[in-house]
Design a protein around this motif. Structure first.
Motif, mmCIF file in Angstrom:
data_model
loop_
_atom_site.group_PDB
_atom_site.id
_atom_site.type_symbol
_atom_site.label_atom_id
_atom_site.label_comp_id
_atom_site.label_asym_id
_atom_site.label_seq_id
_atom_site.Cartn_x
_atom_site.Cartn_y
_atom_site.Cartn_z
ATOM 1 N N CYS A 32 4.882 9.308 2.983
ATOM 2 C CA CYS A 32 5.100 7.880 2.751
ATOM 3 C C CYS A 32 6.529 7.605 2.298
ATOM 4 O O CYS A 32 7.128 6.594 2.672
ATOM 5 C CB CYS A 32 4.104 7.357 1.716
ATOM 6 N N VAL A 70 0.749 13.367 1.349
ATOM 7 C CA VAL A 70 0.644 11.906 1.469
ATOM 8 C C VAL A 70 1.869 11.254 0.849
ATOM 9 O O VAL A 70 2.482 10.347 1.429
ATOM 10 C CB VAL A 70 -0.641 11.388 0.777
ATOM 11 N N CYS A 71 2.251 11.736 -0.330
ATOM 12 C CA CYS A 71 3.386 11.169 -1.056
ATOM 13 C C CYS A 71 4.694 11.305 -0.281
ATOM 14 O O CYS A 71 5.365 10.312 -0.001
ATOM 15 C CB CYS A 71 3.505 11.841 -2.417
ATOM 16 N N GLY A 86 -2.308 15.435 -1.774
ATOM 17 C CA GLY A 86 -1.561 14.414 -2.497
ATOM 18 C C GLY A 86 -0.072 14.538 -2.283
ATOM 19 O O GLY A 86 0.636 13.540 -2.094
ATOM 20 N N ALA A 118 0.310 9.319 -5.435
ATOM 21 C CA ALA A 118 -0.325 10.557 -4.970
ATOM 22 C C ALA A 118 0.522 11.761 -5.356
ATOM 23 O O ALA A 118 -0.001 12.852 -5.604
ATOM 24 C CB ALA A 118 -0.526 10.515 -3.454
ATOM 25 N N TRP A 133 1.994 2.183 -3.433
ATOM 26 C CA TRP A 133 0.932 2.766 -4.257
ATOM 27 C C TRP A 133 0.680 4.220 -3.889
ATOM 28 O O TRP A 133 0.252 5.020 -4.727
ATOM 29 C CB TRP A 133 -0.358 1.953 -4.114
ATOM 30 N N MET A 134 0.951 4.584 -2.630
ATOM 31 C CA MET A 134 0.759 5.966 -2.199
ATOM 32 C C MET A 134 1.708 6.925 -2.917
ATOM 33 O O MET A 134 1.492 8.130 -2.934
ATOM 34 C CB MET A 134 0.979 6.076 -0.677
ATOM 35 N N LEU A 185 0.822 -1.210 0.000
ATOM 36 C CA LEU A 185 0.000 0.000 0.000
ATOM 37 C C LEU A 185 0.853 1.257 0.000
ATOM 38 O O LEU A 185 0.560 2.215 -0.717
ATOM 39 C CB LEU A 185 -0.936 0.005 1.221
ATOM 40 N N ILE A 186 1.921 1.253 0.786
ATOM 41 C CA ILE A 186 2.760 2.445 0.882
ATOM 42 C C ILE A 186 3.408 2.773 -0.463
ATOM 43 O O ILE A 186 3.628 3.939 -0.785
ATOM 44 C CB ILE A 186 3.841 2.267 1.982
#
Length: 238
Positions: A93, A89-90, A86, A33, A29-30, A26-27
């Motif tokens: 992460c 978040v990017c 976005g 963002a 895929w982040m 998941l991280i």
């Protein structure tokens, strides 16, 4: 025979661990963002002037489009809706990922952390102190604080990028990040020097080099995160 069996099992275990490491989580895929943040910001810069009669992108700053009194403020807010969230978040992460995986040197990780702090100050600071009036002189406390935030953002951007350039040049696995950092830093300097060197009629052109430098580099880091910083991780496993 027993020794060969143990060796065989170890090889299978190592192969399984490497396969698990290369599987996107998941991280990872982040990281996308950051790309969506870049596209959101680009859309706002390109299309917001349509709602700002008389706006000249070659002369005026991007921040004029989002000023309190700007007629384009509503459209800017809509188009840039994913820009700040976005981006945060990017880079958050990315910072977590490089910290947990111990990617690169301490210098590299410090550069990532400072770049993340810069993004946080930019996100919070510009929301707290937006320009009160588009295209006017800086006079009020709010406008002054806007410039103070800008100073911190620029300083942290330069320091973080310099650290990433040095770390990238020292580590061939992270050389790509270092090269992108060089491009981003060059764009910042073109914007900073150009705004004071070129005629006022071209202020907006060189200013855009600066504003897109950090957003673009954030997107690059997001793509590296999406790929799991594969080259750097392969070095750690080896």
């Amino acid at each position: 025979m027993a020794g060969q069996e143990v060796t065989g099992k170890k090889i299978l275990i190592d192969a399984a661990e490497k396969k698990a490491d290369t599987k996107r989580k998941l991280i990872n895929w982040m990281g996308l963002a950051g790309l969506l943040s870049f596209l959101s910001y680009t859309a706002a810069v390109v299309f917001s002037p349509l709602k700002f009669p008389g706006y000249d992108w070659m002369k005026q700053a991007v921040s004029d489009l989002s000023a309190d009194t700007a007629p384009s403020r509503k459209l800017w807010s809509q188009l840039s809706a994913f820009y700040s969230v976005g981006g945060m978040v990017c880079i958050t992460c990315v910072a977590i990922f490089v910290s947990e995986k111990k990617l690169g040197s301490k210098l590299f990780r410090l550069g990532i952390y400072l770049f993340a702090v810069m993004n946080l100050i930019s996100d919070v600071g510009y929301k707290m102190f937006p320009l009160a009036d588009s295209g006017k002189e800086i006079k009020s406390f709010q406008e002054t604080m806007h410039m103070v935030v800008t100073a911190f953002v620029v300083l942290l951007s330069i320091v973080s990028l310099v650290l990433l350039i040095i770390a990238g040049m020292k580590d061939k696995k992270l050389k790509g990040v270092g090269i992108c950092a060089i491009v981003s830093l060059a764009m910042m300097f073109i914007g900073a020097i150009g705004t004071g060197a070129v005629p006022k009629d071209y202020f907006g052109i060189v200013e855009r080099f600066s504003v897109f430098a950090a957003v673009g580099f954030n997107a690059v880091l997001g793509l590296y995160l999406f790929g799991g910083f594969s080259k750097a991780q392969s070095e750690i496993r080896d």
